[in-house]
Design an enzyme around this catalytic site. Structure first.
Site, PDB file in Angstrom:
ATOM      1  N   ASP A   1       1.625   0.787   3.620  1.00 34.34           N
ATOM      2  CA  ASP A   1       2.253   1.806   2.811  1.00 34.34           C
ATOM      3  C   ASP A   1       1.196   2.186   1.863  1.00 34.34           C
ATOM      4  O   ASP A   1       0.285   1.557   1.522  1.00 34.34           O
ATOM      5  CB  ASP A   1       3.760   1.165   2.143  1.00 34.34           C
ATOM      6  CG  ASP A   1       3.677  -0.135   1.531  1.00 34.34           C
ATOM      7  OD1 ASP A   1       2.740  -0.683   1.447  1.00 34.34           O
ATOM      8  OD2 ASP A   1       4.676  -0.263   0.771  1.00 34.34           O
TER       9      ASP A   1
ATOM     10  N   HIS B   1      -5.582  -7.663   9.042  1.00 35.45           N
ATOM     11  CA  HIS B   1      -5.647  -6.644   7.963  1.00 35.45           C
ATOM     12  C   HIS B   1      -6.898  -6.940   7.109  1.00 35.45           C
ATOM     13  O   HIS B   1      -7.224  -7.916   6.807  1.00 35.45           O
ATOM     14  CB  HIS B   1      -4.377  -6.680   7.167  1.00 35.45           C
ATOM     15  CG  HIS B   1      -3.914  -5.829   6.416  1.00 35.45           C
ATOM     16  ND1 HIS B   1      -4.760  -5.547   4.980  1.00 35.45           N
ATOM     17  CD2 HIS B   1      -3.453  -4.594   6.538  1.00 35.45           C
ATOM     18  CE1 HIS B   1      -4.156  -4.339   4.356  1.00 35.45           C
ATOM     19  NE2 HIS B   1      -3.547  -3.765   5.272  1.00 35.45           N
TER      20      HIS B   1
ATOM     21  N   TYR C   1      -0.907   2.687  -1.787  1.00 36.41           N
ATOM     22  CA  TYR C   1      -1.314   1.803  -3.024  1.00 36.41           C
ATOM     23  C   TYR C   1      -0.253   2.103  -4.105  1.00 36.41           C
ATOM     24  O   TYR C   1       0.377   3.249  -4.088  1.00 36.41           O
ATOM     25  CB  TYR C   1      -2.823   2.169  -3.513  1.00 36.41           C
ATOM     26  CG  TYR C   1      -3.950   1.870  -2.508  1.00 36.41           C
ATOM     27  CD1 TYR C   1      -3.856   0.630  -2.038  1.00 36.41           C
ATOM     28  CD2 TYR C   1      -4.627   2.937  -2.250  1.00 36.41           C
ATOM     29  CE1 TYR C   1      -5.112   0.414  -1.251  1.00 36.41           C
ATOM     30  CE2 TYR C   1      -5.801   2.372  -1.359  1.00 36.41           C
ATOM     31  CZ  TYR C   1      -6.155   1.321  -0.820  1.00 36.41           C
ATOM     32  OH  TYR C   1      -6.956   1.005  -0.076  1.00 36.41           O
TER      33      TYR C   1
ATOM     34  N   PHE D   1      -5.510   3.877   2.957  1.00 30.54           N
ATOM     35  CA  PHE D   1      -6.607   2.887   2.535  1.00 30.54           C
ATOM     36  C   PHE D   1      -7.526   3.652   1.592  1.00 30.54           C
ATOM     37  O   PHE D   1      -8.532   3.124   1.017  1.00 30.54           O
ATOM     38  CB  PHE D   1      -7.523   2.481   3.651  1.00 30.54           C
ATOM     39  CG  PHE D   1      -6.765   1.352   4.698  1.00 30.54           C
ATOM     40  CD1 PHE D   1      -6.567   0.205   3.947  1.00 30.54           C
ATOM     41  CD2 PHE D   1      -6.247   1.673   5.913  1.00 30.54           C
ATOM     42  CE1 PHE D   1      -5.847  -0.803   5.034  1.00 30.54           C
ATOM     43  CE2 PHE D   1      -5.549   0.887   6.618  1.00 30.54           C
ATOM     44  CZ  PHE D   1      -5.369  -0.517   6.202  1.00 30.54           C
TER      45      PHE D   1
END
Length: 196
Positions: A40, A162, A42, A53
């Site tokens: 999801d 991740h 930031y 990202f």
């Protein structure tokens, strides 16, 4: 969308309402070559702008993005970029998609299980069905749940931990070479490589 509208009326949420679908505006279906799936947006002020990202130019790089850039640096032997805005990837055919497209300020995961997952599952299913030879970069457990939606006989899936420090520092991120492997596959399929 009723939930999203209420959240944006009653709380501070990210990204800005007019940037929720930026990933689709920056990377058209016709030019699509690569899908990078995040969890999801930031959840701090000034960071999220609709591309997973990515942060706007001039914004300090969050830890996950730092680790992405460190891996690119090691994998492709290129210098660490000053600019954290990944729109330059999107315009080359990289869909920077979060599984959930909105979030409440300071509360990671706050908009999960409200309907976004159905929407993004359908996006991934449509890409899998309608497109050929797409590279899917699947990073982390949340993204790995989406692999079942992808036809592995038609597409190239690269999966690893991740890029967040929690996962990366346990040895699940660094050394994955996803960026060079992606470009090697695109070359084989006679597609233009991504300038990471």
């Amino acid at each position: 969308m009723g939930f999203v509208n209420r959240e944006y009326e009653q709380n501070r949420c990210y990204p800005e309402m007019n940037k929720i679908f930026a990933a689709f505006e920056c990377c058209t279906f016709e030019q699509l070559k690569v899908v990078i799936l995040g969890q999801d947006p930031y959840h701090r002020d000034g960071q999220a702008h609709g591309l997973s990202f990515s942060v706007p130019e001039g914004v300090k790089h969050p830890p996950s993005l730092i680790n992405i850039f460190k891996e690119i640096e090691a994998d492709l032997k290129v210098s660490y970029p000053k600019n954290g805005n990944l729109k330059r990837w999107a315009t080359q055919g990289v869909l920077l998609l979060n599984a959930v497209l909105t979030v409440r300020e300071g509360q990671a995961g706050s908009h999960q299980k409200q309907g976004w997952e159905k929407f993004t599952d359908e996006v991934i299913s449509q890409i899998s069905t309608e497109c050929e030879s797409i590279v899917f970069l699947i990073w982390g457990g949340y993204a790995k749940n989406k692999i079942k939606l992808i036809d592995e006989s038609k597409h190239f899936i690269l999966s690893t931990g991740h890029p967040s420090p929690l996962s990366a520092n346990r040895g699940y991120w660094f050394g994955n070479k996803h960026f060079s492997k992606c470009n090697e596959y695109l070359k084989i399929k006679q597609k233009t490589v991504i300038e990471w």
